[in-house]
Design a protein around this motif. Sequence first.
Motif, PDB file in Angstrom:
ATOM      1  N   THR A  98       9.788  -3.056  -9.755  1.00 37.83           N
ATOM      2  CA  THR A  98       9.339  -4.365  -9.275  1.00 37.83           C
ATOM      3  C   THR A  98       8.394  -4.254  -8.087  1.00 37.83           C
ATOM      4  OG1 THR A  98      11.382  -4.522  -7.974  1.00 37.83           O
ATOM      5  CG2 THR A  98      11.356  -5.576 -10.150  1.00 37.83           C
ATOM      6  N   GLN A  99       8.696  -3.329  -7.167  1.00 34.66           N
ATOM      7  CA  GLN A  99       7.781  -3.108  -6.050  1.00 34.66           C
ATOM      8  C   GLN A  99       8.105  -1.803  -5.349  1.00 34.66           C
ATOM      9  OE1 GLN A  99       7.991  -6.221  -3.104  1.00 34.66           O
ATOM     10  NE2 GLN A  99      10.104  -5.786  -2.547  1.00 34.66           N
ATOM     11  N   VAL A 100       7.078  -1.299  -4.659  1.00 34.77           N
ATOM     12  CA  VAL A 100       7.231  -0.104  -3.825  1.00 34.77           C
ATOM     13  C   VAL A 100       6.880  -0.512  -2.400  1.00 34.77           C
ATOM     14  CG1 VAL A 100       6.515   2.269  -3.409  1.00 34.77           C
ATOM     15  CG2 VAL A 100       6.583   1.382  -5.753  1.00 34.77           C
ATOM     16  N   VAL A 101       7.778  -0.198  -1.458  1.00 31.23           N
ATOM     17  CA  VAL A 101       7.557  -0.612  -0.069  1.00 31.23           C
ATOM     18  C   VAL A 101       7.742   0.590   0.853  1.00 31.23           C
ATOM     19  CG1 VAL A 101       8.299  -2.981  -0.506  1.00 31.23           C
ATOM     20  CG2 VAL A 101       9.977  -1.281   0.244  1.00 31.23           C
ATOM     21  N   ASN A 102       7.152   0.489   2.034  1.00 33.07           N
ATOM     22  CA  ASN A 102       7.315   1.524   3.047  1.00 33.07           C
ATOM     23  C   ASN A 102       8.717   1.448   3.649  1.00 33.07           C
ATOM     24  OD1 ASN A 102       4.933   3.183   3.449  1.00 33.07           O
ATOM     25  ND2 ASN A 102       3.883   1.259   3.897  1.00 33.07           N
ATOM     26  N   THR A 117      14.766   6.063  -3.149  1.00 34.91           N
ATOM     27  CA  THR A 117      14.020   6.405  -1.950  1.00 34.91           C
ATOM     28  C   THR A 117      13.387   7.777  -2.177  1.00 34.91           C
ATOM     29  OG1 THR A 117      15.586   5.178  -0.582  1.00 34.91           O
ATOM     30  CG2 THR A 117      14.131   6.730   0.544  1.00 34.91           C
ATOM     31  N   THR A 118      12.124   7.904  -1.818  1.00 35.98           N
ATOM     32  CA  THR A 118      11.387   9.116  -2.169  1.00 35.98           C
ATOM     33  C   THR A 118      10.392   9.496  -1.088  1.00 35.98           C
ATOM     34  OG1 THR A 118      10.027  10.148  -3.896  1.00 35.98           O
ATOM     35  CG2 THR A 118       9.607   7.838  -3.433  1.00 35.98           C
ATOM     36  N   LEU A 284      -0.810  -2.192 -11.572  1.00 37.27           N
ATOM     37  CA  LEU A 284      -0.544  -1.696 -10.216  1.00 37.27           C
ATOM     38  C   LEU A 284       0.065  -2.743  -9.287  1.00 37.27           C
ATOM     39  CD1 LEU A 284      -3.930   0.208  -9.664  1.00 37.27           C
ATOM     40  CD2 LEU A 284      -1.731   1.220 -10.304  1.00 37.27           C
ATOM     41  N   GLU A 285       0.519  -3.872  -9.833  1.00 36.36           N
ATOM     42  CA  GLU A 285       1.024  -4.947  -8.975  1.00 36.36           C
ATOM     43  C   GLU A 285       2.216  -4.510  -8.119  1.00 36.36           C
ATOM     44  OE1 GLU A 285       0.267  -5.297 -12.083  1.00 36.36           O
ATOM     45  OE2 GLU A 285      -1.053  -7.030 -12.323  1.00 36.36           O
ATOM     46  N   HIS A 286       3.004  -3.583  -8.663  1.00 39.72           N
ATOM     47  CA  HIS A 286       4.189  -3.139  -7.919  1.00 39.72           C
ATOM     48  C   HIS A 286       3.823  -2.373  -6.653  1.00 39.72           C
ATOM     49  CE1 HIS A 286       2.939  -0.137 -10.848  1.00 39.72           C
ATOM     50  NE2 HIS A 286       3.461   0.790 -10.076  1.00 39.72           N
ATOM     51  N   LEU A 287       2.555  -1.942  -6.554  1.00 44.71           N
ATOM     52  CA  LEU A 287       2.105  -1.243  -5.345  1.00 44.71           C
ATOM     53  C   LEU A 287       1.504  -2.196  -4.308  1.00 44.71           C
ATOM     54  CD1 LEU A 287       0.356   1.886  -6.936  1.00 44.71           C
ATOM     55  CD2 LEU A 287       2.749   1.641  -6.213  1.00 44.71           C
ATOM     56  N   ALA A 288       1.435  -3.480  -4.632  1.00 40.07           N
ATOM     57  CA  ALA A 288       0.786  -4.452  -3.737  1.00 40.07           C
ATOM     58  C   ALA A 288       1.344  -4.452  -2.321  1.00 40.07           C
ATOM     59  CB  ALA A 288       0.866  -5.857  -4.346  1.00 40.07           C
ATOM     60  N   PRO A 289       2.686  -4.318  -2.108  1.00 40.62           N
ATOM     61  CA  PRO A 289       3.197  -4.332  -0.723  1.00 40.62           C
ATOM     62  C   PRO A 289       2.652  -3.207   0.155  1.00 40.62           C
ATOM     63  CG  PRO A 289       4.982  -4.693  -2.293  1.00 40.62           C
ATOM     64  CD  PRO A 289       3.788  -4.282  -3.096  1.00 40.62           C
ATOM     65  N   LEU A 290       2.059  -2.182  -0.469  1.00 37.57           N
ATOM     66  CA  LEU A 290       1.533  -1.054   0.307  1.00 37.57           C
ATOM     67  C   LEU A 290       0.105  -1.286   0.783  1.00 37.57           C
ATOM     68  CD1 LEU A 290       2.900   1.817  -1.964  1.00 37.57           C
ATOM     69  CD2 LEU A 290       3.893   0.953   0.169  1.00 37.57           C
ATOM     70  N   HIS A 291      -0.531  -2.355   0.288  1.00 38.83           N
ATOM     71  CA  HIS A 291      -1.882  -2.737   0.715  1.00 38.83           C
ATOM     72  C   HIS A 291      -2.875  -1.579   0.566  1.00 38.83           C
ATOM     73  CE1 HIS A 291      -0.047  -6.384   2.252  1.00 38.83           C
ATOM     74  NE2 HIS A 291       0.789  -5.645   2.977  1.00 38.83           N
ATOM     75  N   LEU A 292      -2.957  -1.043  -0.638  1.00 36.52           N
ATOM     76  CA  LEU A 292      -3.814   0.114  -0.904  1.00 36.52           C
ATOM     77  C   LEU A 292      -5.235  -0.259  -1.293  1.00 36.52           C
ATOM     78  CD1 LEU A 292      -1.282   2.236  -3.014  1.00 36.52           C
ATOM     79  CD2 LEU A 292      -1.709   2.368  -0.537  1.00 36.52           C
ATOM     80  N   ARG A 293      -5.454  -1.493  -1.730  1.00 38.54           N
ATOM     81  CA  ARG A 293      -6.778  -1.867  -2.233  1.00 38.54           C
ATOM     82  C   ARG A 293      -7.806  -1.946  -1.114  1.00 38.54           C
ATOM     83  NH1 ARG A 293      -7.100  -2.946  -7.494  1.00 38.54           N
ATOM     84  NH2 ARG A 293      -5.185  -3.470  -8.605  1.00 38.54           N
ATOM     85  N   SER A 294      -9.011  -1.511  -1.452  1.00 39.15           N
ATOM     86  CA  SER A 294     -10.105  -1.539  -0.485  1.00 39.15           C
ATOM     87  C   SER A 294     -10.892  -2.833  -0.633  1.00 39.15           C
ATOM     88  CB  SER A 294     -11.033  -0.348  -0.729  1.00 39.15           C
ATOM     89  OG  SER A 294     -11.742  -0.534  -1.955  1.00 39.15           O
TER      90      SER A 294
END
Length: 350
Positions: A98-102, A117-118, A284-294
């Motif tokens: 569902t999502q990946v967070v820091n 956790t990884t 890639l929506e699950h990576l959205a919390p990481l704010h990776l897009r430029s």
Amino acid sequence: MTDVVVIGAGQAGLSASYFLRRRNVDHVVLDANDAPGGAWLHRWPSLRMRTVHGIHELPGMPFEQPAPDEPANVAIPSYFARYEQLFDLPVIRPVNVTQVVNDGSLLKVETSDGVWTTRGLINATGTWRRPFWPYYPGQETFRGRQLHTADYQGPEEFAGKRVVVVGGGASATQQLMELAPFASETRWVTRHEPVWREGPFTEDYGRWVVGMVDERVRKGLIPRSVVSVTGLALNDQTRAAIASGVLDRKPMFERITPSGVEWASGEHFDADVILWATGFRHDLEHLAPLHLRSAGGGIQVDGTRVVSDPRIHLVGYGPSASTIGANRAGRSAVRELVRYLDGAELAAAR
């Protein structure tokens, strides 16, 4: 906790898991499907191995070419299943991320089956779950059927129908050629004039194609589709379809009406079905919390490594979005990620 989480068990994800296993890296592969096969599980049933373009074997296990008439959604998932079993890959399914967070120096992968956790993440989710539907004025008024190439099940359902096929990629031409003998009439429309490519796909040409796609992702731009770089293959089948008028490309229509499609010139085509073979976007929506897009709309990647966060690698993205590229990307991602994690561990111990 685990050292690496791999998301997705398609070609790129299995390749990454293979190389992680060889390096004795503690990892898990989370796959959203109910069974092995990746996106191939969902290919249309009438897609046969004789029309599949270049399946590259996974590392360490030959791909024995199936019979030409064997369905691709059976042959390739069967190969993936044998591969997972042979190398005892730690695939868990079905698991939806569902999502990946820091989580401090770690990453927390939240899923439908709990939280992992990884220290590192290899994302191999591909594109199949994100079909792209463009919008044209009047689309909601159409009284016929609209479907995406992801929903295509075979040509028989178009028997006696007037069909518009939208899209300039390989799926569009394959499905159009397949359904045309069943349909009463067809139209093929694309935004750009198709570019037909003759001759073999040489290693030098392949490097040039990869370079063109790689240039965009290094700048953080949205990756271009492969066909936008390579063009469409001109072979005996497509030549015959061009000669017969099936692959007679029309420019994109301007609007959709209740009964069909209409061009700026006023020309109208009555249609029963619009088949949107308009491709997919990266899942890639699950990576959205990481704010990776430029600012360019994509994720800036150097090889497979996310420039803004070296804990994360994207395989099957940009230049690695082919079967050959996926294998290379899996190996490269593992090598670089392990080197980074070893360095981070040493730095923490000082």
